[in-house]
Design a protein around this motif. Sequence first.
Motif: not given
Length: 389
Positions: A128-141, A148-153
């Motif tokens: 199965x697959x789950x997709x997500x997209x969002x804004x992330x704060x990096x180490x250098x601000x 990303x897409x997560x594949x799992x079973x």
Amino acid sequence: MAWNEPGDNSNKNDQDPWGGRRGGGRQGPPDLDEAFRKLQESLNRIFGGKKRGSSPLGNGAGGGFGLFGIGLAVLAVLWLYNAVYVVDEQEQAVILRLGKYHETVGPGLNFYFPPIDKKFQENVTRERAYSKQGQMLTEDENIVEVPLTVQYKISNLKDFVLNVDQPEVSLQQATESALRHVAGSTTMDQILTEGREQMATDVRDRLQRFLDNYKTGVTVTQVNIQSAAAPREVQEAFDDVIRAREDEQREKNQAEAYANGVVPEARGQAQRIIEEANGYRDEVVSRAQGEADRFNKLTAEYHKAPDVTRQRLYLDTMQDVLSQTSKVLVTGQQGQNNLIYLPLDKMMDGRTSAAPSTSAPSSTSSTPDLGSRVANDLQQRDQRTRESR
């Protein structure tokens, strides 16, 4: 002719739609009462009842028992229909008996007892697959959008059903937590360029640890991080940064290529000079050793025959000296008119230049004098050597 066809309508009132005349002749429509009566008699025979009266829907005890039997038969059929189930090759089923785990059923035809038992059947091999997209704060601000897409079973159906109320919701929340943690530990340059693969590996490992701690029975097979990008508001500035980074990498590659071409060439030249010096050293040492050996052997021969050795040394010396000079020495006796041949053509070419001596007597007389002086010198050296011994 049909009962409602136009034509002779004199007998229309005496006909019915079932093809017979009212009050006689052919039979009317099927008798529903008779059908119910036959069904009741059959059920009575099955459940041990007795035949009472001719009315199938009578109000006696036999009629009530027949309806009850019909209801029981219908319930039995429905219960049996729900109790028997088939598990496919790719599926498993978890059976709960009175709300407690009873067993995990594999592929095949199976049977359980509802409502005492409760069944949960899922496909445990399908990814199965789950997709997500969002804004992330990096180490250098900096802020980047990471899809990303997560594949799992499902790896353990029992844990998937019993340990977590909503396993897939827990998976989504754990994915967001893992992604934010890894993105917060990574610089923006790595996320936008060559660091996506390592970031995906870190997210998968951290997400799997979360799911194992929760005992969700879910196994993450793959995490794919697609091309991350900066927010649209600052996309142009990020494009300039990327182009500058590409220019830097190109200049670096050119410098490395130049260094890889110059350094080996310089090393080759240095090695060639070293080899030439070693060759010259070996040549000089070998020549010196050869001259020393020749002198030692000549000394031994001189002690054996001094006169012959002196004469031989004189002739070799004169040959070496005269072969390097541009003058021609002509010797001869007085009173003899010898025809002398001189290689004028070679002398004109510059290969050999000769200057003939017309004073034959002086040349003849000077040669023995030079030989006698050399011989006297050799005798004196030999005598001094013997006296010193």
